[in-house]
Scaffold this active site. Structure first.
Site, PDB file in Angstrom:
ATOM      1  N   LEU A 237       0.820  -1.216   0.000  1.00  0.00           N
ATOM      2  CA  LEU A 237       0.000   0.000   0.000  1.00  0.00           C
ATOM      3  C   LEU A 237       0.850   1.262   0.000  1.00  0.00           C
ATOM      4  O   LEU A 237       0.415   2.310  -0.486  1.00  0.00           O
ATOM      5  CB  LEU A 237      -0.919   0.018   1.230  1.00  0.00           C
ATOM      6  CG  LEU A 237      -1.967  -1.088   1.327  1.00  0.00           C
ATOM      7  CD1 LEU A 237      -2.712  -0.996   2.653  1.00  0.00           C
ATOM      8  CD2 LEU A 237      -2.944  -0.997   0.160  1.00  0.00           C
ATOM      9  N   GLY A 238       2.029   1.204   0.565  1.00  0.00           N
ATOM     10  CA  GLY A 238       2.876   2.389   0.630  1.00  0.00           C
ATOM     11  C   GLY A 238       4.094   2.133   1.482  1.00  0.00           C
ATOM     12  O   GLY A 238       4.246   1.067   2.086  1.00  0.00           O
TER      13      GLY A 238
ATOM     14  N   GLY B 138       8.979   6.273   6.474  1.00  0.00           N
ATOM     15  CA  GLY B 138      10.314   6.314   7.040  1.00  0.00           C
ATOM     16  C   GLY B 138      10.652   5.114   7.889  1.00  0.00           C
ATOM     17  O   GLY B 138      11.811   4.761   8.043  1.00  0.00           O
ATOM     18  N   PHE B 139       9.629   4.441   8.469  1.00  0.00           N
ATOM     19  CA  PHE B 139       9.910   3.344   9.379  1.00  0.00           C
ATOM     20  C   PHE B 139       9.644   1.972   8.783  1.00  0.00           C
ATOM     21  O   PHE B 139       9.975   0.960   9.395  1.00  0.00           O
ATOM     22  CB  PHE B 139       9.068   3.492  10.653  1.00  0.00           C
ATOM     23  CG  PHE B 139       9.595   4.531  11.586  1.00  0.00           C
ATOM     24  CD1 PHE B 139       8.873   5.680  11.831  1.00  0.00           C
ATOM     25  CD2 PHE B 139      10.826   4.370  12.203  1.00  0.00           C
ATOM     26  CE1 PHE B 139       9.361   6.641  12.688  1.00  0.00           C
ATOM     27  CE2 PHE B 139      11.316   5.326  13.058  1.00  0.00           C
ATOM     28  CZ  PHE B 139      10.582   6.467  13.300  1.00  0.00           C
ATOM     29  N   GLY B 140       8.995   1.906   7.637  1.00  0.00           N
ATOM     30  CA  GLY B 140       8.721   0.592   7.080  1.00  0.00           C
ATOM     31  C   GLY B 140       7.688   0.635   5.974  1.00  0.00           C
ATOM     32  O   GLY B 140       7.270   1.698   5.520  1.00  0.00           O
TER      33      GLY B 140
ATOM     34  N   VAL C 147       3.913  -0.694   4.297  1.00  0.00           N
ATOM     35  CA  VAL C 147       2.557  -1.062   4.698  1.00  0.00           C
ATOM     36  C   VAL C 147       1.947  -1.960   3.625  1.00  0.00           C
ATOM     37  O   VAL C 147       2.027  -1.666   2.427  1.00  0.00           O
ATOM     38  CB  VAL C 147       1.679   0.189   4.897  1.00  0.00           C
ATOM     39  CG1 VAL C 147       0.265  -0.219   5.336  1.00  0.00           C
ATOM     40  CG2 VAL C 147       2.304   1.121   5.928  1.00  0.00           C
TER      41      VAL C 147
ATOM     42  N   LYS D  29       1.838  -2.919   8.961  1.00  0.00           N
ATOM     43  CA  LYS D  29       3.073  -2.146   8.818  1.00  0.00           C
ATOM     44  C   LYS D  29       4.238  -3.038   9.244  1.00  0.00           C
ATOM     45  O   LYS D  29       4.314  -3.489  10.384  1.00  0.00           O
ATOM     46  CB  LYS D  29       3.049  -0.882   9.663  1.00  0.00           C
ATOM     47  CG  LYS D  29       4.316  -0.023   9.483  1.00  0.00           C
ATOM     48  CD  LYS D  29       4.363   1.137  10.452  1.00  0.00           C
ATOM     49  CE  LYS D  29       3.377   2.203  10.082  1.00  0.00           C
ATOM     50  NZ  LYS D  29       3.549   3.401  10.938  1.00  0.00           N
TER      51      LYS D  29
ATOM     52  N   ASP E 133       3.853  14.694  13.510  1.00  0.00           N
ATOM     53  CA  ASP E 133       4.054  14.409  12.081  1.00  0.00           C
ATOM     54  C   ASP E 133       2.712  14.377  11.360  1.00  0.00           C
ATOM     55  O   ASP E 133       2.451  13.496  10.546  1.00  0.00           O
ATOM     56  CB  ASP E 133       4.801  13.090  11.896  1.00  0.00           C
ATOM     57  CG  ASP E 133       5.358  12.944  10.477  1.00  0.00           C
ATOM     58  OD1 ASP E 133       5.572  13.977   9.812  1.00  0.00           O
ATOM     59  OD2 ASP E 133       5.564  11.803  10.029  1.00  0.00           O
TER      60      ASP E 133
END
Length: 660
Positions: A351-352, A355-357, A359, A373, A470
Site C-alpha cells: 500500500l505504501g 520512514g519506518f517501514g 505497509v 506495517k 508528524d
C-alpha cells in the site's frame, strides 16, 4: 619533452589564469537577506562593526579556505566565509572580498548570506556557528539549464548514486575537509560531474544529513535538467554534464544489474586458488560467526527490554517461554498468521512505504481486511517505533484515530496490524487531479472537522496528552465513508498533566508541515500540531501542496500565496475551482481564515484545536485578523552525533520536558 606536450602544459597553466577573474568577479549565485531579522540603521554601531568584520574575511579565509569570527565590542556581529575546496588562496581571497562587498550592497538586514560559484559569506547578529539548520535555496540558474533529451529515470538513478557516494566520502574522510568531487559515466557519450561541500566545524553526521537533504531538493528542482545546484548555510550540492571544477575526482561506475560472465582463464585461476587462501576464508568466517552471535545476543537483549516495557505499559503478560499473551487493550498475532494474510508480503499487496517501514494490505482467516506495517529490521528504529506506537494507540480509542488491532514480534520481524482504510490517505485525493473530482465541499468539510476532532482527543480528551509531531495528509487515512482518521504515532510524544511545551535536540517530522519554532529550535507543543493542521486545511481548500510550492509561479510557499490573496481581497482565487461548484462562499472563506490563524509564526497567536472546532461549528463566530505567517520553515540538521551507517530524519529521541 615533446613539442606537443609543452604546448599542452602551457595551455593547462594559462586556462586557470584566464578563468580566475571571470569566476571570482561573477554575479552571485544566490543572495538571502533575512527580512524577519530586522534592518540595521545606516552608520549605526552595528554597520560599523559589520564592515570591520567583513574586511577581515578575505585575507583570513584565504589561508585555509574557511574562517569564522565575531566582533569583540557590542553590538556583536558574527561572520563566516567558505571557499570552494578546489580553488587556490588568491582566488579564495578575491571571491571572498567580492562577496563581502556585494552583501553590503544587497542586504541591509541583521542576518544575510550570499553565495558565489567559488565562495560564500554569511553574517548575523546571532551566533550561528554551532547551529545546524538546513534551508536549501534554488538559484535561478537551475531553470536556465536545458532539459534532458535522454532517459530521465536512469539519469536520476545514476545521479543519485554519484551524489550519495561523494557525500559519504566528503563526510567520512577527514583528509577531504568536507569537500568531494566525482564523475560517473551515464552513457558512452555523457558523463555526470558532481561536487559536494559542507562548512567546516560541523560533525560528519551533520554534514552527511545536510547533503542528503540537499540531494532531495536537487531532485525536486533539477531531475530532468542537464545541471543543477542547491546552496544552503551548511552545505552545497551541484552537478553538470561538463567538468566545472578544478580538482582530481573519484571516477565511479554505476553497478550493472547483470553479473559479469566468467571467461575460461578466469575459471582456471579460480580453480587454482591456494589452499592457504581457503584457510584464511574459513578463519574469517569463524570470526564473523562470533561477531554475529554477539550481535544476535544484543538484539535479543534489546527485544527482551522492549517486551518488558510493553508489559509494564499495556498489561501484556509474557510466559516463561517468552511468548506474548494478549491483554484486554492489545492482541498479539503469530508471524505465520500475518504472513498468510499478506501473501508473504507480496508486492501486489503493498500500500505504501514510509520512514519506518512498508505497509501491506492483508486479509485474515475470517475475511477481515487489515493493514500491516512491517517495521525496519535493520536498526533499532523499528523497535522504538513499535514501542512508541503500541504504548500510545493501545490506550487511545476514538473514531478519528486509526485503530491498532494487534502486533507481532518474532525474530527480526516487528509488525503492527491496523484496521484497513479502503480509501487510503488524504493526499491521494487532494493532490490527484482525477481523484479530487470525487471530493465535494461537504466531504472536505467533514474531513477537516474529523481531523480537528482527532486532535482534540489527543490534546485534551484522552487519558494522555499526546503531541503527534508528524501530522500531514499522508498520515490522515479515509475509511469507506470518507471519515478522517489520524494515523502513524511513531513520532508522537506524551505530555504530563500540567505540561504545555517541550524541547528536543533532534527534529523529526516532515518539511512543510513543521511549525517554525519546532523546525528551528526543537520546541514543540499542542500548537505545533495546530500549525500542521492549518497547512493541511489550506492544502484541502486550494488543492495545492505546500511542499514544493516554490516551483510554481504564485509565491515562495502556499502560506505566502494564501496570505497575499487574503490581503488583496482575492481570497476566492485561492479556492480550488472544483470546490467552488459545491461550497457556500462564506464557509470556505471562514476555513481559509482559520487556516491562516493556525499557521501564525508565534504559537501564542494560534488557536487551540478546541477553539478551532468552535469556529468551525459556529457560523456567527467572530474571527481575529491573522498576522503575516513565517513563509520559510527550515529543516534542522541534527547537532548530536548520529552514526553515518544509519542516517534518517525519522529518529525517536528522549526529549527534555519543561512545564510552562
Amino acid at each position: 619533452m615533446e613539442k606537443d606536450d609543452v604546448v599542452s602544459a602551457m595551455v593547462f597553466l594559462i586556462i586557470p589564469l584566464i578563468m580566475r577573474p571571470i569566476l571570482a568577479s561573477g554575479d552571485p549565485v544566490f543572495t538571502f537577506c533575512k527580512t524577519d531579522s530586522g534592518n540595521y540603521t545606516l552608520n549605526s554601531p552595528f554597520e560599523s562593526n559589520l564592515k570591520l568584520l567583513l574586511e577581515s574575511l578575505p585575507s583570513n579565509t584565504a589561508v585555509t579556505g574557511f574562517y569564522d569570527n565575531s566582533t569583540v565590542e557590542d553590538p556583536k556581529v558574527y561572520a563566516q566565509a567558505l571557499c570552494r575546496g578546489d580553488v587556490n588562496s588568491t582566488v579564495c581571497r578575491d571571491c571572498t572580498k567580492n562577496a563581502s562587498q556585494e552583501i553590503l550592497k544587497q542586504c541591509k538586514t541583521e542576518d544575510a548570506m550570499i553565495w558565489f560559484e567559488l565562495c560564500q559569506v554569511r553574517y548575523s547578529m546571532q551566533n550561528f556557528f554551532s547551529l545546524m539548520i538546513y534551508t536549501g535555496k534554488y538559484p535561478d540558474q537551475n531553470y536556465l539549464e536545458k532539459n534532458l533529451s535522454i532517459n530521465p529515470v536512469r539519469f536520476d538513478k545514476v545521479l543519485t548514486y554519484l551524489i550519495d557516494n561523494i557525500s559519504s566520502e566528503a563526510a567520512i574522510d577527514p583528509s577531504k575537509r568536507l569537500f568531494a568531487t566525482g564523475e560517473i559515466k551515464f552513457s558512452r557519450k555523457e558523463t555526470i560531474y558532481g561536487l559536494v561541500q559542507c562548512t567546516r566545524g560541523i560533525s560528519e553526521s551533520s554534514c552527511h544529513n545536510c547533503l542528503v537533504d540537499a540531494l532531495g531538493d536537487l531532485h525536486a528542482c533539477c531531475d530532468s535538467r542537464q545541471g543543477g545546484i542547491i546552496v544552503s548555510a551548511n552545505c552545497n550540492v551541484r552537478f553538470q554534464l561538463y567538468q566545472f571544477y578544478n580538482a582530481s575526482s573519484v571516477f565511479l561506475t554505476y553497478p550493472s544489474s547483470k553479473g559479469p560472465k566468467l571467461k575460461i582463464w578466469m575459471v582456471v585461476v579460480i580453480a587454482c586458488i591456494p589452499i592457504s587462501v581457503i584457510a584464511v576464508v574459513v578463519g574469517s568466517c569463524a570470526v564473523c560467526h562470533g561477531r554475529n552471535k554477539r550481535t544476535q545476543r544484543d538484539d535479543e537483549k534489546s527485544q527482551k527490554t522492549l517486551l518488558h516495557e510493553l508489559t509494564s505499559h499495556t498489561g501484556v503478560a509474557i510466559t516463561q517461554d517468552g511468548e506474548l499473551v494478549s491483554a484486554e487493550e492489545l492482541s498479539f498475532m503469530d508471524l505465520s498468521t500475518i504472513v498468510a494474510a499478506t501473501d508473504n508480503f507480496s508486492d501486489s499487496n503493498k500500500l505504501g512505504q514510509g520512514g519506518f517501514g512498508t505497509v501491506y494490505k492483508g486479509v485474515l482467516a475470517d475475511g477481515k481486511e487489515v493493514a500491516v506495517k512491517r517495521l525496519s529490521r535493520r536498526s533499532w528504529q523499528g523497535l522504538e517505533e513499535l514501542k512508541n506506537e503500541v504504548i500510545l494507540i493501545a490506550k487511545l480509542q476514538h473514531r478519528n484515530l486509526v485503530k491498532l488491532l494487534g502486533c507481532g514480534i518474532e525474530g527480526e520481524e516487528k509488525l503492527l496490524v491496523y484496521e484497513f482504510m479502503p480509501n487510503r490517505s488524504l493526499d491521494f485525493f487532494i493532490f490527484d487531479s482525477e481523484k479530487r473530482i470525487e471530493l465535494n465541499w461537504k466531504t472536505c468539510y467533514n474531513i477537516i472537522a474529523g481531523i480537528a476532532r482527532g486532535l482534540l482527543y489527543l490534546h485534551e480528551d484522552s487519558r494522555l496528552k499526546i503531541i503527534h509531531r508528524d501530522l500531514k495528509p499522508s498520515n490522515v487515512l479515509l475509511d469507506d465513508e470518507m471519515e478522517a482518521k489520524i494515523s502513524d504515532f511513531g513520532m508522537a510524544r506524551i505530555f504530563g498533566e500540567n505540561q504545555y511545551s517541550a524541547n528536543t535536540r533532534r527534529i523529526v517530522g516532515t518539511y512543510g508541515y513543521m511549525a517554525p519554532e519546532y523546525a528551528m529550535e526543537g520546541l514543540f507543543s499542542v500548537k505545533s500540531d495546530v500549525f500542521s493542521f492549518g497547512v493541511i486545511l489550506l492544502e484541502i481548500i486550494s488543492g495545492k501542496k505546500n511542499s514544493g510550492f516554490y516551483l510554481t509561479e504564485h509565491a515562495q510557499t502556499l502560506l505566502a500565496y494564501a496570505w497575499r490573496l487574503w490581503n488583496e481581497g482575492k481570497e476566492l482565487e485561492f479556492v480550488d475551482p472544483l470546490l467552488m461548484e459545491s461550497c457556500p462562499t462564506t464557509e470556505v472563506l471562514k476555513c481559509m481564515h482559520i487556516g491562516l490563524l493556525c499557521v501564525q509564526e508565534d504559537p501564542a497567536d494560534r488557536p487551540t484545536i478546541s477553539y478551532v472546532l468552535v469556529l468551525l461549528g459556529n457560523e456567527s463566530a467572530s474571527l481575529p485578523h491573522p498576522k503575516q505567517p513565517l513563509f520559510v520553515v527550515a529543516r534542522v540538521i541534527q547537532t548530536d552525533h548520529i552514526p553515518t551507517t544509519n542516517l534518517s530524519v525519522n529518529h525517536l529521541t528522549v526529549s527534555s520536558l519543561s512545564p510552562r
